[in-house]
Design a protein around this motif. Structure first.
Motif, PDB file in Angstrom:
ATOM      1  N   UNK A 160      35.126 -34.357  -5.121  1.00 13.73           N
ATOM      2  CA  UNK A 160      34.901 -32.919  -4.591  1.00 13.73           C
ATOM      3  C   UNK A 160      34.539 -33.050  -3.226  1.00 13.73           C
ATOM      4  N   UNK A 161      33.709 -34.103  -2.557  1.00 12.55           N
ATOM      5  CA  UNK A 161      33.746 -34.410  -1.040  1.00 12.55           C
ATOM      6  C   UNK A 161      34.941 -34.656  -0.276  1.00 12.55           C
ATOM      7  N   UNK A 162      35.686 -35.545  -1.039  1.00  8.96           N
ATOM      8  CA  UNK A 162      36.986 -36.069  -0.334  1.00  8.96           C
ATOM      9  C   UNK A 162      37.883 -34.762  -0.340  1.00  8.96           C
ATOM     10  N   UNK A 163      37.925 -33.990  -1.487  1.00  7.81           N
ATOM     11  CA  UNK A 163      38.777 -32.974  -1.674  1.00  7.81           C
ATOM     12  C   UNK A 163      38.480 -31.796  -0.577  1.00  7.81           C
ATOM     13  N   UNK A 164      36.866 -31.791  -0.210  1.00  8.99           N
ATOM     14  CA  UNK A 164      36.543 -30.727   0.742  1.00  8.99           C
ATOM     15  C   UNK A 164      37.148 -31.066   2.128  1.00  8.99           C
ATOM     16  N   UNK A 165      37.182 -32.659   2.496  1.00  3.76           N
ATOM     17  CA  UNK A 165      37.750 -33.099   3.745  1.00  3.76           C
ATOM     18  C   UNK A 165      39.203 -32.685   3.749  1.00  3.76           C
ATOM     19  N   UNK A 166      39.847 -32.790   2.651  1.00  9.82           N
ATOM     20  CA  UNK A 166      41.304 -32.525   2.684  1.00  9.82           C
ATOM     21  C   UNK A 166      41.384 -31.148   2.814  1.00  9.82           C
ATOM     22  N   UNK A 167      40.775 -30.244   2.245  1.00  8.89           N
ATOM     23  CA  UNK A 167      40.682 -28.702   2.602  1.00  8.89           C
ATOM     24  C   UNK A 167      40.344 -28.355   3.814  1.00  8.89           C
ATOM     25  N   UNK A 168      39.729 -28.930   4.569  1.00 14.84           N
ATOM     26  CA  UNK A 168      39.193 -28.750   6.001  1.00 14.84           C
ATOM     27  C   UNK A 168      40.754 -29.017   6.821  1.00 14.84           C
ATOM     28  N   UNK A 169      41.213 -30.285   6.584  1.00 13.13           N
ATOM     29  CA  UNK A 169      42.520 -30.667   7.159  1.00 13.13           C
ATOM     30  C   UNK A 169      43.320 -29.512   6.950  1.00 13.13           C
ATOM     31  N   UNK A 170      43.647 -29.071   5.845  1.00 14.15           N
ATOM     32  CA  UNK A 170      44.788 -27.816   5.707  1.00 14.15           C
ATOM     33  C   UNK A 170      44.473 -26.696   6.484  1.00 14.15           C
ATOM     34  N   UNK A 171      43.261 -26.241   6.459  1.00 11.15           N
ATOM     35  CA  UNK A 171      42.810 -25.002   7.084  1.00 11.15           C
ATOM     36  C   UNK A 171      42.891 -25.194   8.735  1.00 11.15           C
ATOM     37  N   UNK A 172      42.696 -26.335   8.967  1.00  2.21           N
ATOM     38  CA  UNK A 172      42.791 -26.803  10.610  1.00  2.21           C
ATOM     39  C   UNK A 172      44.258 -26.908  10.931  1.00  2.21           C
ATOM     40  N   UNK A 173      45.239 -27.440  10.217  1.00  2.00           N
ATOM     41  CA  UNK A 173      46.606 -27.297  10.261  1.00  2.00           C
ATOM     42  C   UNK A 173      47.079 -26.037  10.234  1.00  2.00           C
ATOM     43  N   UNK A 174      46.918 -25.240   9.349  1.00  4.57           N
ATOM     44  CA  UNK A 174      47.113 -23.700   9.099  1.00  4.57           C
ATOM     45  C   UNK A 174      46.983 -23.137  10.441  1.00  4.57           C
ATOM     46  N   UNK A 175      45.496 -23.159  11.064  1.00  5.42           N
ATOM     47  CA  UNK A 175      45.326 -22.508  12.062  1.00  5.42           C
ATOM     48  C   UNK A 175      46.275 -22.895  13.314  1.00  5.42           C
TER      49      UNK A 175
ATOM     50  N   UNK B 275      54.873 -28.278   3.981  1.00  2.48           N
ATOM     51  CA  UNK B 275      55.098 -29.770   3.827  1.00  2.48           C
ATOM     52  C   UNK B 275      53.940 -30.346   4.865  1.00  2.48           C
ATOM     53  N   UNK B 276      53.724 -29.926   6.051  1.00  2.00           N
ATOM     54  CA  UNK B 276      52.769 -30.246   6.937  1.00  2.00           C
ATOM     55  C   UNK B 276      51.225 -29.984   6.464  1.00  2.00           C
ATOM     56  N   UNK B 277      51.299 -28.706   5.761  1.00  2.00           N
ATOM     57  CA  UNK B 277      49.910 -28.584   5.102  1.00  2.00           C
ATOM     58  C   UNK B 277      49.404 -29.808   4.291  1.00  2.00           C
ATOM     59  N   UNK B 278      50.486 -30.111   3.408  1.00  2.00           N
ATOM     60  CA  UNK B 278      50.213 -30.915   2.357  1.00  2.00           C
ATOM     61  C   UNK B 278      49.988 -32.541   2.918  1.00  2.00           C
ATOM     62  N   UNK B 279      50.763 -32.622   4.332  1.00  2.00           N
ATOM     63  CA  UNK B 279      50.499 -33.988   4.790  1.00  2.00           C
ATOM     64  C   UNK B 279      49.102 -34.122   5.340  1.00  2.00           C
ATOM     65  N   UNK B 280      48.700 -32.900   5.935  1.00  2.00           N
ATOM     66  CA  UNK B 280      47.283 -32.967   6.640  1.00  2.00           C
ATOM     67  C   UNK B 280      46.104 -33.139   5.694  1.00  2.00           C
ATOM     68  N   UNK B 281      46.515 -32.622   4.300  1.00  2.00           N
ATOM     69  CA  UNK B 281      45.672 -32.487   3.351  1.00  2.00           C
ATOM     70  C   UNK B 281      45.472 -34.297   2.901  1.00  2.00           C
TER      71      UNK B 281
END
Lengths: 198, 198
Positions: free
Chosen positions: B118-133, B56-62
């Motif tokens: 695709x730019x906005x979704x790249x920023x969302x992806x980076x948030x997800x990767x950082x939250x996962x870490x 859930x937190x990964x989704x919220x971060x995205x």
């Protein structure tokens, strides 16, 4: 884990009246998540210098992004020249706040190095925005790519070679006042295995 | 501020043998920067469940990412179905690790909602990767967009409508072993006001 979830949610609610994450010691996991939720687009800045160490940290954060095939197709231009900042503010439709700031970070991509430069540079930009938030700075992503007219303006002011494309101009500095982060959570955007199944 | 810079640099050097940021309490600013530098692409995972709160937190971060004109053109598909994970692993050239994981997050963009999805979704992806870490998870961005053949595979498995485009497939889970984050800092990528001036 539920504790963390509750803590972050409570902090998130409490955060609406604070400009950045608290300065008290917390667990890293919480701090990172809170910072992601606290990040907002800042468009109003104090006429105040930013420490060189913080600017260096923004650059380091940008270069820590992932990139396709690890090609790292990014270049960063730190703009502090008043004439350049004001000139770009005059010619770029959504970057008028450049007249207020002493600094802008322009994230560019090397189009010869990677055909996916704009995705990698978007990840780098998000790292920069998150690092700015964590250090008490305000910042905002103003788009150059994919707009040819805006890209031409930035390229002309900064002397970018043909193969270097500007993704965005990020004005940054200390914000004039605390600003709210929006709560953009929307469960209707979540799907389970098959699109539309929730 | 110099202290912070030194602390983060020292931590960064020390971090090469740790899988994620420390679990001891630290100042938020440090924790956020350390996490940005600690994030790495993980390609080897334990056969172990991930807590629903973390997903859930990964989704919220995205969804906390910035987006052009605040259009939020993202959709997230959480894939847990073994047949779907294995099928995509078989057909996608750089996502073979999908056979190892129990979960993948597919970040998609609504092409009708925003031309800059695709730019906005790249920023969302980076948030997800950082939250996962930050939560001790491993994850890796495997590209779908802009490759038409890979996008077709993902769209077919997940039943994506015509106007929903997959940006990437992010396998995630607990990593098998601590992994190193690369130090990608390269001062030659930094320019002062004019490209090439350092």
């Amino acid at each position: 884990m539920f504790q963390l979830f509750a803590a972050v949610c409570i902090s998130f609610i409490g955060m609406s009246c604070s400009s950045s994450v608290s300065s008290e010691a917390v667990y890293p996991e919480e701090a990172v998540l809170e910072n992601i939720f606290a990040r907002k687009s800042v468009r109003s800045y104090l006429d105040k210098g930013v420490e060189q160490e913080k600017i260096d940290m923004l650059l380091r954060a940008g270069m820590a992004a992932p990139s396709a095939r690890d090609l790292r197709p990014w270049e960063f231009v730190v703009v502090t020249d008043r004439t350049l900042l004001d000139g770009m503010a005059f010619e770029l439709p959504y970057a008028k706040m450049l007249t207020q700031v002493r600094y802008a970070m322009v994230v560019c991509g090397d189009t010869q190095r990677s055909p996916m430069w704009y995705l990698d540079c978007s990840a780098a930009t998000q790292n920069i925005l998150l690092a700015a938030e964590a250090m008490g700075l305000g910042a905002v992503w103003t788009a150059a790519y994919p707009y040819e007219d805006r890209m031409e303006v930035v390229s002309r002011y900064l002397g970018l070679p043909e193969h270097i494309a500007p993704l965005c101009v990020i004005p940054f500095g200390y914000p004039t006042a605390p600003e709210h982060a929006k709560d953009k959570y929307d469960p209707s955007r979540i799907h389970r295995n098959i699109f539309g199944e929730q």
